[in-house]
Write a protein that holds these residues in place. Structure first.
Motif, PDB file in Angstrom:
ATOM      1  N   ALA A 142     -18.892  41.980  52.129  1.00 16.88           N
ATOM      2  CA  ALA A 142     -19.015  42.742  50.884  1.00 16.88           C
ATOM      3  C   ALA A 142     -20.460  42.887  50.432  1.00 16.88           C
ATOM      4  CB  ALA A 142     -18.203  42.071  49.776  1.00 16.88           C
ATOM      5  N   PHE A 143     -21.391  42.160  51.056  1.00 18.34           N
ATOM      6  CA  PHE A 143     -22.795  42.217  50.668  1.00 18.34           C
ATOM      7  C   PHE A 143     -23.573  43.071  51.665  1.00 18.34           C
ATOM      8  CE2 PHE A 143     -22.228  37.613  48.996  1.00 18.34           C
ATOM      9  CZ  PHE A 143     -21.483  38.091  47.928  1.00 18.34           C
ATOM     10  N   ALA A 144     -24.576  43.752  51.170  1.00 24.41           N
ATOM     11  CA  ALA A 144     -25.409  44.571  52.055  1.00 24.41           C
ATOM     12  C   ALA A 144     -26.272  43.706  52.966  1.00 24.41           C
ATOM     13  CB  ALA A 144     -26.285  45.502  51.221  1.00 24.41           C
ATOM     14  N   SER A 145     -26.587  42.480  52.533  1.00 24.82           N
ATOM     15  CA  SER A 145     -27.423  41.575  53.318  1.00 24.82           C
ATOM     16  C   SER A 145     -27.170  40.151  52.837  1.00 24.82           C
ATOM     17  CB  SER A 145     -28.908  41.939  53.160  1.00 24.82           C
ATOM     18  OG  SER A 145     -29.296  41.851  51.804  1.00 24.82           O
ATOM     19  N   PRO A 146     -27.592  39.135  53.610  1.00 25.26           N
ATOM     20  CA  PRO A 146     -27.432  37.748  53.155  1.00 25.26           C
ATOM     21  C   PRO A 146     -28.130  37.524  51.817  1.00 25.26           C
ATOM     22  CG  PRO A 146     -27.988  37.815  55.479  1.00 25.26           C
ATOM     23  CD  PRO A 146     -28.153  39.216  54.973  1.00 25.26           C
ATOM     24  N   VAL A 147     -27.582  36.611  51.027  1.00 26.29           N
ATOM     25  CA  VAL A 147     -28.075  36.359  49.670  1.00 26.29           C
ATOM     26  C   VAL A 147     -28.573  34.922  49.572  1.00 26.29           C
ATOM     27  CG1 VAL A 147     -27.469  36.274  47.229  1.00 26.29           C
ATOM     28  CG2 VAL A 147     -26.462  38.039  48.709  1.00 26.29           C
ATOM     29  N   ARG A 148     -29.822  34.759  49.194  1.00 29.66           N
ATOM     30  CA  ARG A 148     -30.412  33.425  49.043  1.00 29.66           C
ATOM     31  C   ARG A 148     -29.963  32.812  47.717  1.00 29.66           C
ATOM     32  NH1 ARG A 148     -35.178  30.774  50.669  1.00 29.66           N
ATOM     33  NH2 ARG A 148     -34.990  28.611  49.953  1.00 29.66           N
ATOM     34  N   LEU A 149     -29.540  31.548  47.759  1.00 28.89           N
ATOM     35  CA  LEU A 149     -29.128  30.828  46.560  1.00 28.89           C
ATOM     36  C   LEU A 149     -30.262  29.910  46.118  1.00 28.89           C
ATOM     37  CD1 LEU A 149     -25.519  29.831  47.691  1.00 28.89           C
ATOM     38  CD2 LEU A 149     -26.187  31.794  46.305  1.00 28.89           C
ATOM     39  N   THR A 150     -30.538  29.888  44.823  1.00 28.91           N
ATOM     40  CA  THR A 150     -31.621  29.066  44.298  1.00 28.91           C
ATOM     41  C   THR A 150     -31.071  28.020  43.340  1.00 28.91           C
ATOM     42  OG1 THR A 150     -32.034  30.646  42.500  1.00 28.91           O
ATOM     43  CG2 THR A 150     -33.299  30.927  44.524  1.00 28.91           C
ATOM     44  N   ARG A 151     -31.753  26.885  43.280  1.00 31.82           N
ATOM     45  CA  ARG A 151     -31.308  25.783  42.432  1.00 31.82           C
ATOM     46  C   ARG A 151     -31.500  26.140  40.958  1.00 31.82           C
ATOM     47  NH1 ARG A 151     -31.141  20.098  43.437  1.00 31.82           N
ATOM     48  NH2 ARG A 151     -32.358  20.389  45.346  1.00 31.82           N
ATOM     49  N   GLY A 152     -30.486  25.839  40.145  1.00 34.87           N
ATOM     50  CA  GLY A 152     -30.588  26.085  38.715  1.00 34.87           C
ATOM     51  C   GLY A 152     -31.559  25.111  38.066  1.00 34.87           C
ATOM     52  N   LYS A 153     -32.554  25.641  37.359  1.00 36.40           N
ATOM     53  CA  LYS A 153     -33.581  24.795  36.753  1.00 36.40           C
ATOM     54  C   LYS A 153     -33.160  24.234  35.399  1.00 36.40           C
ATOM     55  CE  LYS A 153     -37.360  27.282  39.032  1.00 36.40           C
ATOM     56  NZ  LYS A 153     -38.609  28.072  38.836  1.00 36.40           N
ATOM     57  N   ASP A 154     -32.171  24.846  34.767  1.00 36.96           N
ATOM     58  CA  ASP A 154     -31.799  24.438  33.416  1.00 36.96           C
ATOM     59  C   ASP A 154     -30.535  23.588  33.370  1.00 36.96           C
ATOM     60  OD1 ASP A 154     -33.955  25.912  32.418  1.00 36.96           O
ATOM     61  OD2 ASP A 154     -32.754  27.748  32.358  1.00 36.96           O
ATOM     62  N   SER A 155     -29.974  23.258  34.513  1.00 35.53           N
ATOM     63  CA  SER A 155     -28.732  22.491  34.539  1.00 35.53           C
ATOM     64  C   SER A 155     -29.063  21.002  34.597  1.00 35.53           C
ATOM     65  CB  SER A 155     -27.880  22.901  35.750  1.00 35.53           C
ATOM     66  OG  SER A 155     -26.696  22.140  35.814  1.00 35.53           O
ATOM     67  N   TRP A 156     -29.012  20.327  33.447  1.00 31.79           N
ATOM     68  CA  TRP A 156     -29.362  18.907  33.414  1.00 31.79           C
ATOM     69  C   TRP A 156     -28.173  18.007  33.742  1.00 31.79           C
ATOM     70  CZ3 TRP A 156     -26.455  16.083  30.059  1.00 31.79           C
ATOM     71  CH2 TRP A 156     -25.870  16.753  28.983  1.00 31.79           C
ATOM     72  N   ASN A 157     -26.956  18.501  33.545  1.00 34.42           N
ATOM     73  CA  ASN A 157     -25.799  17.631  33.794  1.00 34.42           C
ATOM     74  C   ASN A 157     -25.366  17.652  35.258  1.00 34.42           C
ATOM     75  OD1 ASN A 157     -24.737  20.372  33.324  1.00 34.42           O
ATOM     76  ND2 ASN A 157     -22.754  19.383  33.643  1.00 34.42           N
ATOM     77  N   ASN A 158     -25.754  18.701  36.007  1.00 34.03           N
ATOM     78  CA  ASN A 158     -25.453  18.775  37.437  1.00 34.03           C
ATOM     79  C   ASN A 158     -26.624  19.466  38.118  1.00 34.03           C
ATOM     80  OD1 ASN A 158     -24.566  19.212  40.027  1.00 34.03           O
ATOM     81  ND2 ASN A 158     -22.595  20.098  39.453  1.00 34.03           N
TER      82      ASN A 158
END
Length: 362
Positions: A142-158
């Motif tokens: 369903a995606f035109a190309s692979p999608v890079r996932l980045t770490r959430g900077k504001d998630s302090w609980n996980n």
């Protein structure tokens, strides 16, 4: 130290933000209905904590949620007593319930079916014993190309949440169920989910929508005063086209245009998002330049929407061209006639500059 609560007062109570943590997550702990005397420190203790937690530790503060209390990755699922003490005396009690660990997983927004041409948000959670990668990619037909996932900077609980926002689904995507999988930096598959894609069908609000327009206004007008009849513009000048639809086709804000044999080029109709926040039907507008030297007469302006299911025409009258047109934005944009017109000021300016570069003034 503050004394015990009077009979008519609420007793000290512990609040837990992000209650029900998994091993490796954190909760926010706060003490309500209690004000210690100056110099008295509150301390939270639980067998599940690696150490007691000072309630006034500035490094552990989380806005409006008390202090951060990490749950070790080694914690066993179960219920653990929680107490808050002042000078060694318990002032409040509660229970922390730790859930079992969960295998890495990936989610798409809220899991509902999405329309072709829309954008989706991906969330990958690999908070699990032994997982420590930092490079992940989502793939799908369903995606035109692979999608890079980045770490959430504001998630302090996980701190093990990785995401990709506003991932586009192709406008031409066929209805169906598509697999999405996440791989790590070595290409190993870590999690998998499914995405349902479904086009609008008869009976859906966005199948035909509820469109009004196209309507027109000039440099001294605004989208709120646009007219779909009796509008006149001189050849070689810039006018503006407005379109409004209570149920636009998802993704249409990126591809809606107005065409006319009177225009030098199709007019890109940009979404006025601020106006939409005022609870009015979504509004789109943009500049259109009349061809210099165009023969005076009555010309159709056409907007095709909802994947070709809706076509609407209005007519404008073109008169003999003026000696000079400096383009620019409608006066109402500069004057701030509405929040909606201000939202598109920068967009309209860019579009006008592009059109003027393509078509020098006559």
């Amino acid at each position: 130290m503050a004394g015990p609560a009077a009979a008519h007062e609420d007793p000290p109570t512990i609040s837990q933000a992000f209650a029900g943590p998994r091993p490796g997550e954190a909760i926010g702990i706060d003490l309500l209905n209690y004000q210690p005397k100056p110099g008295v420190h509150l301390v939270a203790e639980s067998p599940v904590f690696a150490h007691p937690i000072r309630m006034d530790d500035p490094a552990a503060k989380v806005d409006g949620l008390g202090v951060k209390a990490p749950i070790p990755m080694s914690a066993e699922p179960g219920s653990y007593p929680l107490v808050i003490k002042a000078r060694g005396k318990v002032v409040a009690r509660d229970t922390i319930r730790v859930r079992p660990p969960e295998r890495p997983s990936v989610e798409v927004d809220d899991g509902r079916a999405r329309r072709p041409g829309t954008r989706v948000n991906l969330f990958f959670d690999d908070l699990y014993p032994g997982e420590n990668g930092d490079s992940f990619t989502a793939r799908s037909p369903a995606f035109a190309s692979p999608v890079r996932l980045t770490r959430g900077k504001d998630s302090w609980n996980n701190t093990r949440v990785f995401s990709a926002l506003n991932v586009p689904l192709p406008f031409t995507l066929h209805d169906g169920t598509y697999a999405i999988w996440v791989t790590d930096g070595d290409g190993r598959r870590k999690a998998r989910t499914r995405l349902e894609v479904r086009s609008a069908r008869p009976g859906d609000d966005d199948y035909l929508g509820n469109a009004e327009g196209p309507a027109f206004f000039g440099k001294t007008g605004s989208p709120l005063r646009a007219q779909d009849k009796g509008f006149t513009a001189a050849a070689g000048t810039t006018m503006y086209v407005k379109w409004q639809d209570a149920s636009p086709d998802p993704g249409e804000e990126e591809r809606l245009t107005a065409t006319s044999p009177a225009f030098q080029a199709p007019a890109r109709l940009a979404s006025d998002v601020i106006k939409g926040h005022e609870m009015d039907p979504p509004l789109f507008w943009g500049p259109a330049r009349i061809k210099p030297g165009l023969k005076p007469g009555r010309y159709p302006v056409t907007v095709v929407s909802h994947r070709g299911r809706v076509t609407k025409n209005s007519y404008l009258t073109v008169t003999q061209g003026s000696a000079h047109d400096d383009g620019g934005l409608p006066t109402a944009v500069w004057a701030g006639a509405s929040a909606g017109t201000l939202a598109l000021g920068a967009t309209a300016a860019v579009l006008l500059v592009r059109r003027r570069r393509r078509a020098p003034l006559s």
